[in-house]
Design a protein around this motif. Sequence first.
Motif, PDB file in Angstrom:
ATOM      1  N   PHE A 138       0.832  -1.202   0.000  1.00 16.48           N
ATOM      2  CA  PHE A 138       0.000   0.000   0.000  1.00 16.48           C
ATOM      3  C   PHE A 138       0.871   1.258   0.000  1.00 16.48           C
ATOM      4  CE2 PHE A 138       0.943  -0.731   4.425  1.00 16.48           C
ATOM      5  CZ  PHE A 138       1.066   0.531   4.966  1.00 16.48           C
ATOM      6  N   ARG A 139       2.179   1.088   0.176  1.00 12.56           N
ATOM      7  CA  ARG A 139       3.114   2.200   0.146  1.00 12.56           C
ATOM      8  C   ARG A 139       3.587   2.440  -1.285  1.00 12.56           C
ATOM      9  NH1 ARG A 139       3.900   5.408   4.450  1.00 12.56           N
ATOM     10  NH2 ARG A 139       6.186   5.332   4.377  1.00 12.56           N
ATOM     11  N   ASP A 140       3.813   3.697  -1.646  1.00 11.37           N
ATOM     12  CA  ASP A 140       4.223   4.052  -3.006  1.00 11.37           C
ATOM     13  C   ASP A 140       5.577   3.435  -3.362  1.00 11.37           C
ATOM     14  OD1 ASP A 140       1.950   5.612  -3.185  1.00 11.37           O
ATOM     15  OD2 ASP A 140       2.971   7.448  -2.549  1.00 11.37           O
ATOM     16  N   PHE A 141       5.699   2.998  -4.607  1.00  6.79           N
ATOM     17  CA  PHE A 141       6.971   2.531  -5.165  1.00  6.79           C
ATOM     18  C   PHE A 141       7.619   1.442  -4.303  1.00  6.79           C
ATOM     19  CE2 PHE A 141       7.046   7.346  -5.551  1.00  6.79           C
ATOM     20  CZ  PHE A 141       6.297   7.373  -6.719  1.00  6.79           C
ATOM     21  N   THR A 142       6.827   0.540  -3.787  1.00  8.97           N
ATOM     22  CA  THR A 142       7.356  -0.508  -2.913  1.00  8.97           C
ATOM     23  C   THR A 142       7.021  -1.875  -3.492  1.00  8.97           C
ATOM     24  OG1 THR A 142       7.112   0.882  -0.942  1.00  8.97           O
ATOM     25  CG2 THR A 142       7.334  -1.489  -0.592  1.00  8.97           C
TER      26      THR A 142
ATOM     27  N   ILE B 251      -1.175   8.018   4.108  1.00  9.65           N
ATOM     28  CA  ILE B 251      -0.488   6.868   4.705  1.00  9.65           C
ATOM     29  C   ILE B 251       0.296   6.092   3.661  1.00  9.65           C
ATOM     30  CG2 ILE B 251      -2.419   5.271   4.402  1.00  9.65           C
ATOM     31  CD1 ILE B 251      -1.717   4.084   7.122  1.00  9.65           C
ATOM     32  N   SER B 252      -0.050   6.267   2.401  1.00  8.25           N
ATOM     33  CA  SER B 252       0.645   5.550   1.330  1.00  8.25           C
ATOM     34  C   SER B 252       1.931   6.236   0.887  1.00  8.25           C
ATOM     35  CB  SER B 252      -0.276   5.411   0.110  1.00  8.25           C
ATOM     36  OG  SER B 252      -0.650   6.695  -0.382  1.00  8.25           O
ATOM     37  N   ARG B 253       2.207   7.444   1.389  1.00  9.84           N
ATOM     38  CA  ARG B 253       3.331   8.235   0.918  1.00  9.84           C
ATOM     39  C   ARG B 253       4.660   7.682   1.440  1.00  9.84           C
ATOM     40  NH1 ARG B 253       3.128  13.497  -0.387  1.00  9.84           N
ATOM     41  NH2 ARG B 253       1.147  12.810  -1.329  1.00  9.84           N
ATOM     42  N   ARG B 254       5.537   7.273   0.516  1.00  8.88           N
ATOM     43  CA  ARG B 254       6.910   6.902   0.873  1.00  8.88           C
ATOM     44  C   ARG B 254       7.828   7.988   0.349  1.00  8.88           C
ATOM     45  NH1 ARG B 254      11.468   4.405  -1.115  1.00  8.88           N
ATOM     46  NH2 ARG B 254      10.567   3.981  -3.166  1.00  8.88           N
ATOM     47  N   LEU B 255       8.593   8.607   1.234  1.00  7.68           N
ATOM     48  CA  LEU B 255       9.392   9.776   0.879  1.00  7.68           C
ATOM     49  C   LEU B 255      10.729   9.360   0.270  1.00  7.68           C
ATOM     50  CD1 LEU B 255       8.641  11.959   4.020  1.00  7.68           C
ATOM     51  CD2 LEU B 255       7.524  12.033   1.778  1.00  7.68           C
ATOM     52  N   GLY B 256      10.641   8.568  -0.780  1.00  5.39           N
ATOM     53  CA  GLY B 256      11.829   8.147  -1.494  1.00  5.39           C
ATOM     54  C   GLY B 256      11.623   8.292  -2.983  1.00  5.39           C
ATOM     55  N   GLU B 257      12.465   7.612  -3.757  1.00  7.90           N
ATOM     56  CA  GLU B 257      12.367   7.646  -5.199  1.00  7.90           C
ATOM     57  C   GLU B 257      11.948   6.273  -5.729  1.00  7.90           C
ATOM     58  OE1 GLU B 257      12.599  10.136  -7.191  1.00  7.90           O
ATOM     59  OE2 GLU B 257      13.328  11.680  -5.810  1.00  7.90           O
ATOM     60  N   PRO B 258      11.308   6.216  -6.899  1.00  2.00           N
ATOM     61  CA  PRO B 258      10.909   4.917  -7.457  1.00  2.00           C
ATOM     62  C   PRO B 258      12.084   3.979  -7.692  1.00  2.00           C
ATOM     63  CG  PRO B 258       9.774   6.706  -8.586  1.00  2.00           C
ATOM     64  CD  PRO B 258      10.810   7.342  -7.707  1.00  2.00           C
ATOM     65  N   PHE B 259      13.291   4.528  -7.906  1.00  5.40           N
ATOM     66  CA  PHE B 259      14.447   3.675  -8.196  1.00  5.40           C
ATOM     67  C   PHE B 259      15.170   3.210  -6.930  1.00  5.40           C
ATOM     68  CE2 PHE B 259      15.708   8.149  -8.758  1.00  5.40           C
ATOM     69  CZ  PHE B 259      16.613   8.274  -7.722  1.00  5.40           C
TER      70      PHE B 259
END
Length: 385
Positions: free
Chosen positions: A205-209, A259-267
């Motif tokens: 549910f977290r982005d780019f994970t 809550i789904s926001r991951r403070l990183g990059e897709p790579f």
Amino acid sequence: MRAEAQGLVLSVVPGNEAAGTEDNAIQVVVTGEQDEGYNPSRATPATRTDTPLRDIPQSIQVVPRQVIEDQQAQDIDEIVRNVSGVNLSNSAGGIAEIFNIRGFEGTVLRDGFRRGVPFELLDTTNIERVEVLKGPSSVLFGQLEPGGVINVITLEPLADPFYSVQFQAGNYEFYRPSLDFSGPLNDDRSLCYRLSASYLSSGSFRDFTNIERYFVAPVLAWDISDNTRILLNAEFLDDTRPRDRGLVAIGTEVADIPISRRLGEPFDEDNFEQWRAGLRFEHDFNEDWSIRSAFQLTSRNTDSLTTETYSLDEATGEGSDRFFRQQLGRLEESYALQTDLTGRFTTWGIAHDVLFGVELSRVTSRIPDFFQRDGSRATRIPRYP
């Protein structure tokens, strides 16, 4: 007459024609083996010997294979949630499992050995049971914290053929096929094997994970004689996933972001290639004295691409102070040797179990520099891994 049901055998022995006395009465004998299931009777961590739990004064809790299978546990954290006083204290961004036992950092063992390299990953595919010893008796395994130890016991070969194939599926494109095969390789069943393997792929549910893991663990056991046994085991694990520090706190409150926001990059990506090989030798000199010697080698190679966030702009929901770091070819290796001599004897009617042992270990690391995205050497290195 004879009847069998669920491991119980009922035998009825009739008397002769002159039955009429107690000596000639019908005798009923019931024998059988009880399936321990959720209630195992033995554990190894408190004394380093195979001792019934009822004879050990220390606080020990065992999570057996039956619980692990029924729970469909995917990692050690899910297993030890069944044990009071134990909790996950740190995950290093989702790439490790660091536990707290009774307020102290707990040490994780694998078949009696300490985890060879920092934050070594463990897979549940080949776990037989997990034993938790609470309290300062953990000193039996060396200079450890007094909270306790978690001992992960792995599967061993079976003398009877066994074949199991499973497939798990769930939300966020989660699926995990696995297999567990075991049996003899020769007619007298002195040489047996076991092969455990699994593949895991999952979103979040977290982005780019996205998580992907390959795992295989072959084991070979050879009963050279009635008194001598050798066991060879190996493991290979390849795990790829991004680091995720979780929810962000500003002051005493959680940041106002989805809550789904991951403070990183897709790579962002951490890749671990982990090898483990072991050899165990056991010999019984007689009914009372035996020796056990075991060797374990662990090697892990890590490639890391990580974007760390140190401050947040709540208005935009984006990290305003971020740091990208890259580390390729981090290699960590460990070598460990254990030798135990155990014996039983009696003095003045009192029975004794004794153990004499020695353990040697060595850990080596090759840790390259971190680099920024533009290729320059990083000057700001966080303290955590």
